[in-house]
Design a protein around this motif. Structure first.
Motif, PDB file in Angstrom:
ATOM      1  N   PHE A   1       7.876 -49.145 -34.931  1.00  0.00           N
ATOM      2  CA  PHE A   1       9.090 -48.919 -34.173  1.00  0.00           C
ATOM      3  C   PHE A   1       9.574 -50.174 -33.442  1.00  0.00           C
ATOM      4  CE2 PHE A   1      11.047 -47.886 -30.085  1.00  0.00           C
ATOM      5  CZ  PHE A   1      12.251 -47.391 -30.551  1.00  0.00           C
ATOM      6  N   PRO A   2       8.688 -50.854 -32.691  1.00  0.00           N
ATOM      7  CA  PRO A   2       9.178 -52.071 -32.017  1.00  0.00           C
ATOM      8  C   PRO A   2       9.712 -53.109 -33.001  1.00  0.00           C
ATOM      9  CG  PRO A   2       7.075 -51.412 -31.108  1.00  0.00           C
ATOM     10  CD  PRO A   2       7.317 -50.518 -32.291  1.00  0.00           C
TER      11      PRO A   2
ATOM     12  N   LEU B   1      18.638 -58.254 -23.488  1.00  0.00           N
ATOM     13  CA  LEU B   1      17.407 -58.146 -24.288  1.00  0.00           C
ATOM     14  C   LEU B   1      16.196 -58.618 -23.490  1.00  0.00           C
ATOM     15  CD1 LEU B   1      16.846 -57.534 -27.433  1.00  0.00           C
ATOM     16  CD2 LEU B   1      16.522 -59.997 -27.608  1.00  0.00           C
TER      17      LEU B   1
ATOM     18  N   SER C   1       7.114 -48.926 -26.362  1.00  0.00           N
ATOM     19  CA  SER C   1       6.268 -48.458 -27.456  1.00  0.00           C
ATOM     20  C   SER C   1       5.144 -49.449 -27.752  1.00  0.00           C
ATOM     21  CB  SER C   1       7.137 -48.247 -28.709  1.00  0.00           C
ATOM     22  OG  SER C   1       6.350 -48.005 -29.831  1.00  0.00           O
ATOM     23  N   LEU C   2       5.482 -50.730 -27.636  1.00  0.00           N
ATOM     24  CA  LEU C   2       4.523 -51.774 -27.984  1.00  0.00           C
ATOM     25  C   LEU C   2       3.328 -51.796 -27.046  1.00  0.00           C
ATOM     26  CD1 LEU C   2       4.461 -54.086 -30.118  1.00  0.00           C
ATOM     27  CD2 LEU C   2       5.362 -55.597 -28.356  1.00  0.00           C
ATOM     28  N   VAL C   3       3.548 -51.533 -25.764  1.00  0.00           N
ATOM     29  CA  VAL C   3       2.471 -51.696 -24.791  1.00  0.00           C
ATOM     30  C   VAL C   3       1.651 -50.433 -24.579  1.00  0.00           C
ATOM     31  CG1 VAL C   3       3.655 -53.545 -23.557  1.00  0.00           C
ATOM     32  CG2 VAL C   3       3.967 -51.181 -22.809  1.00  0.00           C
ATOM     33  N   GLU C   4       2.087 -49.312 -25.157  1.00  0.00           N
ATOM     34  CA  GLU C   4       1.299 -48.084 -24.993  1.00  0.00           C
ATOM     35  C   GLU C   4       0.297 -47.963 -26.138  1.00  0.00           C
ATOM     36  OE1 GLU C   4       1.214 -45.910 -22.511  1.00  0.00           O
ATOM     37  OE2 GLU C   4       2.710 -47.035 -21.371  1.00  0.00           O
TER      38      GLU C   4
ATOM     39  N   LEU D   1      13.553 -54.191 -32.688  1.00  0.00           N
ATOM     40  CA  LEU D   1      13.866 -55.564 -32.286  1.00  0.00           C
ATOM     41  C   LEU D   1      14.519 -56.344 -33.414  1.00  0.00           C
ATOM     42  CD1 LEU D   1      10.809 -56.521 -30.063  1.00  0.00           C
ATOM     43  CD2 LEU D   1      13.161 -56.015 -29.354  1.00  0.00           C
TER      44      LEU D   1
ATOM     45  N   TYR E   1      13.016 -49.865 -25.131  1.00  0.00           N
ATOM     46  CA  TYR E   1      12.321 -48.911 -25.991  1.00  0.00           C
ATOM     47  C   TYR E   1      11.235 -49.607 -26.816  1.00  0.00           C
ATOM     48  CZ  TYR E   1      15.302 -44.791 -25.166  1.00  0.00           C
ATOM     49  OH  TYR E   1      15.926 -43.704 -24.603  1.00  0.00           O
ATOM     50  N   ALA E   2      11.584 -50.754 -27.369  1.00  0.00           N
ATOM     51  CA  ALA E   2      10.628 -51.449 -28.235  1.00  0.00           C
ATOM     52  C   ALA E   2       9.381 -51.860 -27.461  1.00  0.00           C
ATOM     53  CB  ALA E   2      11.293 -52.663 -28.873  1.00  0.00           C
TER      54      ALA E   2
ATOM     55  N   ILE F   1      11.784 -45.880 -19.786  1.00  0.00           N
ATOM     56  CA  ILE F   1      13.104 -45.506 -20.301  1.00  0.00           C
ATOM     57  C   ILE F   1      14.069 -45.258 -19.143  1.00  0.00           C
ATOM     58  CG2 ILE F   1      14.356 -43.822 -21.713  1.00  0.00           C
ATOM     59  CD1 ILE F   1      12.209 -45.804 -23.122  1.00  0.00           C
TER      60      ILE F   1
ATOM     61  N   TYR G   1       5.892 -38.576 -29.696  1.00  0.00           N
ATOM     62  CA  TYR G   1       6.475 -39.918 -29.521  1.00  0.00           C
ATOM     63  C   TYR G   1       6.574 -40.344 -28.069  1.00  0.00           C
ATOM     64  CZ  TYR G   1       7.871 -39.040 -34.341  1.00  0.00           C
ATOM     65  OH  TYR G   1       7.861 -38.739 -35.674  1.00  0.00           O
TER      66      TYR G   1
ATOM     67  N   THR H   1      15.865 -49.575 -19.077  1.00  0.00           N
ATOM     68  CA  THR H   1      17.118 -49.576 -19.836  1.00  0.00           C
ATOM     69  C   THR H   1      18.299 -50.045 -18.979  1.00  0.00           C
ATOM     70  OG1 THR H   1      17.369 -47.247 -19.248  1.00  0.00           O
ATOM     71  CG2 THR H   1      16.468 -47.729 -21.423  1.00  0.00           C
TER      72      THR H   1
ATOM     73  N   GLY I   1       1.561 -46.237 -29.107  1.00  0.00           N
ATOM     74  CA  GLY I   1       2.944 -46.557 -29.469  1.00  0.00           C
ATOM     75  C   GLY I   1       3.952 -45.553 -28.964  1.00  0.00           C
ATOM     76  N   LYS I   2       3.541 -44.772 -27.983  1.00  0.00           N
ATOM     77  CA  LYS I   2       4.480 -43.778 -27.444  1.00  0.00           C
ATOM     78  C   LYS I   2       5.419 -44.391 -26.409  1.00  0.00           C
ATOM     79  CE  LYS I   2       1.420 -39.999 -28.355  1.00  0.00           C
ATOM     80  NZ  LYS I   2       0.744 -38.779 -27.891  1.00  0.00           N
ATOM     81  N   LEU I   3       6.534 -43.726 -26.214  1.00  0.00           N
ATOM     82  CA  LEU I   3       7.482 -44.160 -25.205  1.00  0.00           C
ATOM     83  C   LEU I   3       7.088 -43.578 -23.852  1.00  0.00           C
ATOM     84  CD1 LEU I   3      10.624 -43.422 -27.367  1.00  0.00           C
ATOM     85  CD2 LEU I   3       9.740 -45.691 -26.794  1.00  0.00           C
TER      86      LEU I   3
ATOM     87  N   VAL J   1      18.694 -51.571 -23.994  1.00  0.00           N
ATOM     88  CA  VAL J   1      18.092 -50.307 -24.444  1.00  0.00           C
ATOM     89  C   VAL J   1      17.080 -50.578 -25.549  1.00  0.00           C
ATOM     90  CG1 VAL J   1      18.574 -48.175 -25.710  1.00  0.00           C
ATOM     91  CG2 VAL J   1      19.994 -48.807 -23.765  1.00  0.00           C
ATOM     92  N   LEU J   2      17.486 -51.400 -26.498  1.00  0.00           N
ATOM     93  CA  LEU J   2      16.599 -51.658 -27.627  1.00  0.00           C
ATOM     94  C   LEU J   2      15.316 -52.334 -27.201  1.00  0.00           C
ATOM     95  CD1 LEU J   2      17.368 -51.101 -30.746  1.00  0.00           C
ATOM     96  CD2 LEU J   2      19.185 -50.788 -29.081  1.00  0.00           C
ATOM     97  N   SER J   3      15.411 -53.342 -26.320  1.00  0.00           N
ATOM     98  CA  SER J   3      14.179 -54.036 -25.931  1.00  0.00           C
ATOM     99  C   SER J   3      13.313 -53.168 -25.030  1.00  0.00           C
ATOM    100  CB  SER J   3      14.491 -55.388 -25.281  1.00  0.00           C
ATOM    101  OG  SER J   3      15.255 -55.244 -24.116  1.00  0.00           O
TER     102      SER J   3
ATOM    103  N   ASN K   1       2.062 -42.784 -35.499  1.00  0.00           N
ATOM    104  CA  ASN K   1       1.894 -43.833 -34.507  1.00  0.00           C
ATOM    105  C   ASN K   1       2.949 -44.908 -34.751  1.00  0.00           C
ATOM    106  OD1 ASN K   1       1.118 -46.143 -33.070  1.00  0.00           O
ATOM    107  ND2 ASN K   1      -1.031 -45.490 -33.073  1.00  0.00           N
ATOM    108  N   MET K   2       3.811 -45.101 -33.749  1.00  0.00           N
ATOM    109  CA  MET K   2       4.928 -46.018 -33.936  1.00  0.00           C
ATOM    110  C   MET K   2       4.646 -47.393 -33.363  1.00  0.00           C
ATOM    111  SD  MET K   2       8.249 -43.823 -32.854  1.00  0.00           S
ATOM    112  CE  MET K   2       7.949 -44.098 -31.086  1.00  0.00           C
ATOM    113  N   ARG K   3       3.368 -47.640 -32.924  1.00  0.00           N
ATOM    114  CA  ARG K   3       3.135 -48.808 -32.074  1.00  0.00           C
ATOM    115  C   ARG K   3       3.720 -50.103 -32.617  1.00  0.00           C
ATOM    116  NH1 ARG K   3      -2.045 -50.660 -28.570  1.00  0.00           N
ATOM    117  NH2 ARG K   3      -0.904 -52.275 -27.459  1.00  0.00           N
TER     118      ARG K   3
END
Lengths: 438, 438, 438
Positions: free
Chosen positions: B12-13, C310, C268-271, B17, C264-265, C281, B412, C285, C274-276, C260-262, B7-9
């Protein structure tokens, strides 16, 4: 026909490597980098050298656009068949990869300098062009020929192309900047002549694999769209720098845009429920690029280019709908991709438009009779050359697939296991082993 | 290993970041636009400025070609796995998007001007290059690593790359215009060292998802063909303008064309029924671009480039067929994409060809010993750097997937529902909710 | 609604051909090649001509990048729907093919020279830009509108766009080099206004075809990646040559990389796990390219561009997750592709960033009040123009699909047979005939 006849294990590698080694030897003898030096040294050398470099860097983006058309455009356009996508994009890459080397030699032999072929970007663009004829013909016989047959076709078709190209450009002095005649019409009728010679009565009633699935149509659209976008580069790449090149870009851009509208409109018009047909969209939208080729760099005015595109899109769509079935049933010409509709008729239309435009004085120094001679010559070389090539390809032992294995990658490719569960078991054994273990 | 470990929740972010914010701070301190002004003001300023602008506009198309290779080429080449296409193209984008920012800094630190890194197109091309090393290594560990592990690898691999690159170019003064050594060999052996450290005995007998399906092989061909077409830009982008750049274009173009023939021929030769294998076609056709890299801008003559390509295509195909299984079974190196065959051996071949070419005087001012030192240095940094990086990536808590979830996007990614019906139920719950409702 | 209402057999061809023929007539009257001659003849003519040619050849690669974004980028980005890929890429091609012809006229009418529109590459780039507004709006109503409705939208949206564009650029003198306001915000809010007028209560609870499958998400990634790569060309194509153009390239490149970084981050954060999410995407992006548009050619420094990217990536992702469902449920705005998140909010962010940057003196001669007026004008024209256009599109007889046939290619396209077995039988008969027989 016994199953092993399509086993390419020794024939194909021997043919491919022999051709490549002969080619490398010819390159060792004849091909050098263009250093920008004139053959007879003297003053002006540095200026010539700088000019060559400058031209190379300016043409390089157009070369890459043409390169994308050859490898992505033609390759993916032909992936529409449900079980023949590996071959379409893969054999396209093989033929083009060899063809550009061969084309550079064959065209270069007509333009030697101190006994050498001097490589520059312009020659690379022309080499790509020469392969386009083969890829067009490939479309006519797609699914029904072996890689060995196709390599033979590549050698012969490009060799004959370079003779006709020399005749048209140097002897007739005809204009064909976007190559409606010498590439499109030539490639199409060459391929149709081959297809006629290789006629298969067993496919008269169609073949279950001679059609698309949803995703294969999408892959084909990748090819279509890249061809469509970069066609202005194709038609202008070898134009004279400056206004003629820019005119070729603009005319092609507008012809293609107008062509989209007529292709969509006519596709909807000829279908029972007014629906659009992917075959038309994938192909007929490009006919405007073919048809405006010969007069791309002439002052036909923007609206003239659009009219050519409008007519080409309509003719091409109507050809797919009404002419292709007749060619197959009455003339024994089984044209898998319908190259007659995308390259054949629009190519002739382009040649005719060129005759008219030159007659109307749209090109300085043009000569309508010579334009007509160029069109006739291109068709003549195509039909005769294609027929002879077809008979050579028909010789036994070249791995031509039996009717039931046509349009099927698995005869020449390892195909992943999962997909085959959906198919009827084929007669050639262990090809379904899992690649993952390799 | 408990399921939540992947779990990357939050991990990963936070990692992504944090890296990005650190990078932005470093940019705020160090990176400015290149205004074309020399560091010490004086006359000639306007001329320098115009020259910079002119160089930027001339190089921009080549930069975009390289950009396409990095994001489409590498990204789609790795989509061949049946259930790992989201990760291949998606994580490729993530790593390259971050890597180019990091690479610009790491390489820029060696070339500061008044304490600033002055951004121009050449630096952007080099930044793309630095990410290529990571994407090559990514291929070796594809399907077996988490995004967090891979971001860590990106930081370390690019940092070490920039040290080796500086050593090779500035200290040794070696030639590696197309980066056979400093990108391809380095990236491959770095990745193989990481793969060795992350060896998974549980995958010794393969994995059901470690293979392709028909359409995933087609997506991979998009990557292959774009890489193949634009490789002349890759190998010539940082060459000296004029003849050297043009030579690099021509040599790469011809090497790749010859490579196609040998890759196809050898693929057919080594398969039981003479069939072509998509793995070979997708990869070995590109080996000519790798192998001609070091001597791309040297006067090796067109046929010399073709010979390099011919050998590279053969070696690469043979590597896929015979060497990859041995590496996995005997050395514990599980190389998912076979980067050893596409980048490793052809990269070394390129380095050796460079030594020979320089020894034969094909490059003014070249020094064969320094070429050899560059090759050794690249391999040394790769193996040591890769091993250290592998051990860091092996630290617990970085989200590495358990064996049974390797090669599977759904660990993922949210994966659309329909496809999963065809799969065995996996142990991680609600990931199959319908995206359409999101 | 009776089934025949969606039969386009006569309506669509008539509308398409009528529009094209009117367009060709207008071209015959108004459009000529740019010969580089100033309207009042005199000395300096040859110099001007050379300059025009030089500019054309320099801009051509950027034009082609923009062309790829329009036809491949937008076209494939929208193919994510499981059963609507033909329409996405196909209708995209139709609208853009017509739209660029129309846009060239509409924008050209504001810049006539001796009563003529003089075609050059810059005008072709602007024509492509004008179609982008339509393609953005198309995303909002994707799957719920007929080709006839969409052609009407194309005519109206581009006409109104050219008025607002003239106002913003010539009257306000505002800066919007990358068109955050006049293309992205305008296109998005125009489309959302249309979507509001065409609100379908019947789709409140979703639609089984309003989602992706694995391969359709992969096709969409082709669009995403090409848009991402070539966005620096989009934002810099019409910038002043030299430093401003280069600045626009660099700022866009860096903004996108940070974005891209924000994206993806935050994805992951809102799922939950933590999945993408592929939707994020594919779209978020790109938000960095939109948001940096207005100030792309301003000296906001590299880190400034990265900060904009960002923030844009984060806002866009959060919009997809939290705002899109609210817009649909509370405001009756059903935004199929989430253009509000990719073009709407990032477009406004770009406009605001432009106001701030100009206020901070980052652009010579800029005026913050005029920047604000440009943003307000773009939003105003979008909302009013979109609403009016929506009501016109709602007129009966334009082939709008009934709710149950939304998001389904087979209502307007011949769809290959095999795929339909997996579907429920639809109410429109013979469309499943095998294309292979055609």
């Amino acid at each position: 026909m016994p199953a092993y006849a399509t086993n390419m294990r020794f024939k194909f590698p021997i043919v491919a490597l022999t051709l490549e080694i002969i080619t490398i030897i010819l390159y060792a003898v004849f091909v050098v980098y263009d250093d920008g030096k004139p053959s007879h040294h003297g003053e002006g050398h540095q200026a010539a050298s700088n000019e060559t470099e400058d031209k190379n860097i300016k043409l390089y983006p157009m070369f890459q656009d043409v390169h994308v058309m050859i490898f992505i455009g033609f390759g993916f356009l032909m992936t529409f068949l449900k079980r023949y996508s590996f071959s379409s994009v893969g054999i396209n890459m093989l033929l083009a990869g060899f063809g550009l080397q061969w084309g550079l030699l064959m065209q270069g032999f007509w333009h030697m300098d101190d006994g050498k072929i001097k490589l520059d970007i312009l020659k690379m663009i022309n080499a790509d062009f020469s392969t386009a004829t083969v890829l067009i013909s490939f479309g006519a016989v797609l699914g029904k020929t072996s890689p060995v047959q196709l390599l033979i076709m590549t050698v012969l078709e490009i060799t004959i192309f370079s003779i006709n190209e020399h005749l048209v450009a140097e002897i007739f002095g005809a204009n064909d900047v976007g190559a409606s005649m010498i590439i499109h019409a030539y490639g199409a009728y060459f391929g149709l002549a081959v297809a006629r010679v290789l006629y298969r009565p067993g496919l008269r009633d169609g073949h279950e694999n001679d059609g698309s699935v949803y995703h294969s149509d999408m892959f084909a659209m990748i090819g279509t769209v890249f061809l469509w976008m970069f066609w202005p580069s194709f038609n202008s790449a070898i134009a004279d720098a400056g206004a003629p090149q820019f005119t070729a870009v603009v005319n092609t851009y507008l012809s293609l845009a107008a062509c989209v509208l007529s292709a969509y409109a006519v596709s909807s018009l000829v279908e029972h429920k007014g629906k659009l047909d992917m075959v038309h969209i994938q192909n007929a939208t490009l006919a405007g690029g073919v048809a405006v080729g010969t007069c791309a760099d002439m002052s036909i005015e923007p609206f003239g280019a659009m009219l050519i595109g409008l007519v080409a899109g309509a003719i091409s769509t109507l050809g797919f709908k009404y002419l292709t079935p007749i060619l197959a049933s009455s003339l024994g010409i089984q044209d898998t991709c319908g190259v007659h509709n995308l390259h054949g008729m629009p190519g002739i239309l382009g040649g005719l438009a060129g005759i008219v435009a030159v007659a109307m004085g749209k090109k300085e120094g043009g000569n309508a009779a010579m334009q007509a001679a160029a069109l006739a010559s291109s068709l003549g070389f195509a039909l005769v050359g294609g027929a002879i090539t077809g008979f050579i390809m028909k010789l036994p032992g070249l791995g031509q697939p039996p009717d039931q294995n046509c349009f099927d990658d698995s005869i020449y490719w390892e195909v992943p296991e999962e997909e085959e569960e959906n198919e009827e078991s084929l007669a050639h054994g262990d090809h379904s082993k899992n690649k993952a273990e390799t």
